[in-house]
Write a protein that holds these residues in place. Structure first.
Motif, short mmCIF file in Angstrom:
data_model
loop_
_atom_site.label_atom_id
_atom_site.label_comp_id
_atom_site.label_asym_id
_atom_site.label_seq_id
_atom_site.Cartn_x
_atom_site.Cartn_y
_atom_site.Cartn_z
N GLN A 162 75.92 27.85 50.25
CA GLN A 162 74.76 27.39 49.74
C GLN A 162 73.94 28.56 48.90
OE1 GLN A 162 72.30 25.39 52.65
NE2 GLN A 162 73.87 24.26 53.26
N ALA A 163 73.71 29.80 49.65
CA ALA A 163 73.30 30.97 49.13
C ALA A 163 74.13 31.57 47.87
CB ALA A 163 73.11 32.02 50.25
N ALA A 164 75.15 31.36 47.77
CA ALA A 164 75.71 31.93 46.40
C ALA A 164 75.88 30.87 45.29
CB ALA A 164 77.18 32.20 46.75
N VAL A 165 75.28 29.70 45.36
CA VAL A 165 75.16 28.80 44.44
C VAL A 165 73.97 29.39 43.42
CG1 VAL A 165 74.41 26.29 43.50
CG2 VAL A 165 75.94 27.07 45.64
N ASN A 166 74.36 29.78 41.92
CA ASN A 166 73.28 30.12 41.28
C ASN A 166 72.78 28.77 40.23
OD1 ASN A 166 75.03 29.65 38.88
ND2 ASN A 166 76.06 31.66 39.31
N PRO A 167 71.55 29.33 39.54
CA PRO A 167 71.03 28.19 38.85
C PRO A 167 71.84 27.50 37.79
CG PRO A 167 69.62 29.89 39.07
CD PRO A 167 70.63 30.39 39.70
N HIS A 168 72.75 28.28 37.25
CA HIS A 168 73.85 27.77 36.04
C HIS A 168 74.49 26.67 36.80
CE1 HIS A 168 76.39 27.41 32.69
NE2 HIS A 168 77.32 27.59 33.66
N LEU A 178 74.21 25.04 39.68
CA LEU A 178 73.26 24.01 40.07
C LEU A 178 73.16 23.02 38.91
CD1 LEU A 178 71.93 22.58 42.52
CD2 LEU A 178 69.97 24.06 42.11
N ARG A 179 72.47 23.54 37.76
CA ARG A 179 72.25 22.69 36.70
C ARG A 179 73.51 21.91 36.16
NH1 ARG A 179 69.74 27.45 34.95
NH2 ARG A 179 67.30 27.35 35.13
N ALA A 180 74.92 22.74 36.02
CA ALA A 180 75.77 22.04 35.56
C ALA A 180 76.18 20.75 36.65
CB ALA A 180 77.02 23.03 35.70
N ALA A 181 76.18 21.23 37.90
CA ALA A 181 76.57 19.95 38.99
C ALA A 181 75.70 18.90 38.70
CB ALA A 181 76.50 20.71 40.12
N LEU A 182 74.26 19.06 38.43
CA LEU A 182 73.44 18.06 38.63
C LEU A 182 73.64 17.15 37.19
CD1 LEU A 182 70.31 19.79 40.05
CD2 LEU A 182 71.48 17.88 41.14
N ALA A 183 74.06 17.88 36.16
CA ALA A 183 74.41 17.20 34.93
C ALA A 183 75.41 16.33 34.94
CB ALA A 183 74.32 18.17 33.83
N TRP A 184 76.38 16.79 35.68
CA TRP A 184 77.76 15.83 35.93
C TRP A 184 77.03 14.53 36.46
CZ3 TRP A 184 80.19 13.22 39.79
CH2 TRP A 184 81.47 12.99 39.72
N SER A 185 76.20 14.70 37.62
CA SER A 185 75.81 13.58 38.73
C SER A 185 75.18 12.37 37.86
CB SER A 185 74.82 13.87 39.61
OG SER A 185 73.35 14.50 39.06
N CYS A 186 74.79 12.80 36.73
CA CYS A 186 74.12 11.70 35.84
C CYS A 186 74.98 11.56 34.45
CB CYS A 186 72.68 11.95 35.63
SG CYS A 186 72.25 13.17 34.48
N GLY A 187 76.35 11.93 34.44
CA GLY A 187 77.08 11.54 33.49
C GLY A 187 76.69 12.55 32.04
N LYS A 188 76.12 13.69 32.21
CA LYS A 188 75.72 14.51 31.08
C LYS A 188 76.47 15.98 31.38
CE LYS A 188 73.29 11.63 28.94
NZ LYS A 188 73.69 11.13 27.58
N VAL A 243 66.50 23.11 41.47
CA VAL A 243 66.71 24.49 40.97
C VAL A 243 65.31 25.32 41.45
CG1 VAL A 243 66.83 26.18 39.22
CG2 VAL A 243 68.31 24.14 38.99
N LYS A 244 64.21 24.96 41.29
CA LYS A 244 63.15 25.90 41.66
C LYS A 244 63.17 25.97 43.13
CE LYS A 244 58.07 25.56 41.51
NZ LYS A 244 56.75 24.92 40.86
N ASN A 245 63.67 24.97 44.08
CA ASN A 245 63.58 24.91 45.45
C ASN A 245 64.84 25.27 46.29
OD1 ASN A 245 60.50 23.58 46.18
ND2 ASN A 245 61.44 22.60 44.40
N TRP A 246 65.81 25.59 45.34
CA TRP A 246 67.13 25.73 45.95
C TRP A 246 67.11 27.14 46.95
CZ3 TRP A 246 71.15 23.02 46.61
CH2 TRP A 246 72.27 23.46 47.16
N ALA A 247 66.22 28.22 46.41
CA ALA A 247 66.31 29.34 47.40
C ALA A 247 65.44 29.11 48.82
CB ALA A 247 65.54 30.40 46.81
N SER A 248 64.23 28.14 48.68
CA SER A 248 63.55 27.56 49.88
C SER A 248 64.29 26.96 50.67
CB SER A 248 62.47 26.82 49.44
OG SER A 248 61.62 26.66 50.27
N PHE A 249 65.45 25.95 50.19
CA PHE A 249 66.28 25.19 50.93
C PHE A 249 67.24 25.96 51.62
CE2 PHE A 249 70.42 23.32 51.00
CZ PHE A 249 70.39 22.06 51.51
#
Length: 345
Positions: free
Chosen positions: A48-54, A56-66, A84-90
């Protein structure tokens, strides 16, 4: 909660799948949901800690077909920014159990259908060994199927219950559809449930008569790719146009007859959107135009009239190009350059 389906209800649902799978699977948007990046993200999210914002954004875009696209719908864009904003806190909380992870993202993102799709996708990437991939459409689809066999789903309210319901439904149905789908049962059941759950939207898309063909070559690794019938090593460039040409040769490789001359329409059919992992329509259209042209000394095809190749080159070189230029030459025949055809001994 636990899904309690009798054998009779399972048989009724499987009978429905058998009767309607061709209709719904034909509408699945292959280019919007390629499997290769999803598998890569599942591996990446194990740390989890190694996942960078780029990522995370790419993966989330996939989830809605974009995936590979910029036009993420605003309701999803807000949720993605929050994730993305809360990923580090998570990651700092080091949550590991499924219920805690679901609760964290549900509390943060909310409970509407956009939020459920985003939450369930994040939880799937983090806990894919425990749950199946779902979204608001898939969930709606299985509730319809369950209601058809008179199974009460009214008590399903929370994200945790919904994810559990879908996972149990999928896993109970999977062995029952194995004879129908064979080795691809897991993938095809997932695609069927997606297409059925999103059937109203996909039916409207189908009415536009847009091409929706599953690519033969969905990913390309230049380091490992090989062919008995084509000289792939002579493809020296590595842009999208070159990926599409290699995908064409690899698609033809799998055929009993490998024609040297094809219509441009035939080539479009062999390498539809999504081929070689090119899932953005703009990138795909430009790559096709460049593939038929002579940019960077490309010589993949021979034309009866050399001026046609020049026209493709001119289109590729100008910023105001006609992105559908190749479609206007769909009936034109081209010949694959002989140098790319290997001599098979």
């Amino acid at each position: 909660m636990s899904l309690q389906l009798t054998d009779a209800k399972k048989k009724a649902i499987v009978a429905f799948v058998k009767a309607h799978h061709e209709q719904h699977l034909a509408r699945f948007p292959f280019a919007r949901y390629p499997t290769e990046p999803l598998q890569a993200w599942k591996r990446a999210f194990a740390d989890q800690a190694a996942v960078n914002p780029h990522t995370l954004r790419a993966a989330l875009a996939w989830s809605c077909g974009k995936w590979q696209q910029q036009d993420v719908p605003y309701p999803y864009k807000k949720l993605h920014l929050a994730a993305v904003k809360n990923w580090a806190s998570f990651t700092e909380q080091s949550l590991s159990d499924l219920d805690s992870i679901i609760a964290y993202w549900s509390n943060l993102l909310g409970d509407n259908e956009y939020a459920f799709t985003t939450t369930s996708f994040l939880v799937y990437l983090l806990c894919s060994d425990q749950i199946e991939l779902t979204d608001s459409g898939r969930l709606r689809g299985i509730k319809d199927l369950l209601q058809d066999v008179e199974y009460d789903t009214d008590s399903i309210a929370s994200a945790a219950d919904s994810i559990t319901l879908y996972t149990e439904f999928y896993q109970q149905l999977l062995p029952k559809v194995q004879p129908l789908f064979g080795d691809q049962a897991a993938l095809k059941l997932d695609r069927f449930l997606f297409a059925y759950g999103h059937r109203e939207t996909l039916e409207k898309v189908a009415q536009t008569k847009e091409s929706n063909v599953e690519p033969t070559i969905t990913a390309l690794d230049w380091e490992t790719v090989s062919s008995k019938h084509y000289n792939l090593h002579l493809i020296t460039e590595r842009a999208n146009a070159d990926i599409l040409f290699a995908s064409l040769l690899l698609t033809l490789e799998q055929k009993t007859e490998r024609p040297e001359k094809l219509r441009i329409q035939d080539i479009m059919n062999e390498i539809p959107l999504g081929s070689g992992g090119i899932c953005n329509s703009g990138s795909y259209n430009y790559a096709l135009i460049a593939m038929f042209g002579k940019q960077k000394n490309r010589d993949y095809f021979q034309f009866d009239s050399p001026t046609i190749a020049d026209s493709f080159t001119q289109q590729a070189n100008q910023s105001t190009r006609d992105m559908g230029f190749y479609k206007r030459h769909a009936d034109l025949e081209v010949t694959i350059n002989a140098k790319y055809r290997a001599k098979v001994i």
